[in-house]
Write a protein that holds these residues in place. Sequence first.
Motif: not given
Length: 179
Positions: A59-86
């Motif tokens: 995710t650094q070289t092949n996605i971000a194109g950088s050896n210092t940055e990392n593109a490994n945070r996903p894009i959030i498209t919905g409610d992050t609390g919706a999948g929680y099961d107590v």
Amino acid sequence: VNTDRPHNFVFNWVYQLPKNEGVNAFMSGLINNWQVSGGYRLESGLPYGLTWSVNGVSTQTNIAGSNTENANRPIITGDTGAGYDVDNPYQQVALGIYEQSPVGSIGLESGRNYLNRAPINNVDLSVEKGFGLGGSRRLSFRVDAFNVLNHTQFDAVANNAVFSAVGSAGVDTTTFFSA
């Protein structure tokens, strides 16, 4: 902040059992000088965020194109609390709301630490018996019991979503909570 615990309650106590002076020396040695103590801790879970990867792709070289940055945070498209099961510590997030960062991204499309680990709820107890050895000398025997209620504490998080290929829409496999 990755160490923010907004709720933190700790209660410690010590109780010296009353002495009974009106008994013989043998009974006094048996029933006197007992102490019970313990502690209770209730804390919010530590914050964390998800990462993503594709097996065999950097995710650094092949996605971000950088050896210092990392593109490994996903894009959030919905409610992050919706999948929680107590009732299910292994189901903490809704996987269908995450997408890969696009090629060339440095992973800033979503924030950091937007989820929380499971809270900690713990009781420790201790019992101590003291014996006088004459003068100021004293001998104590102590038994400590940690997590005396035997609650499972889910605190460690493996937080990586694995996609099957670069650009694929769905999460292929996940490894999230481990006890």
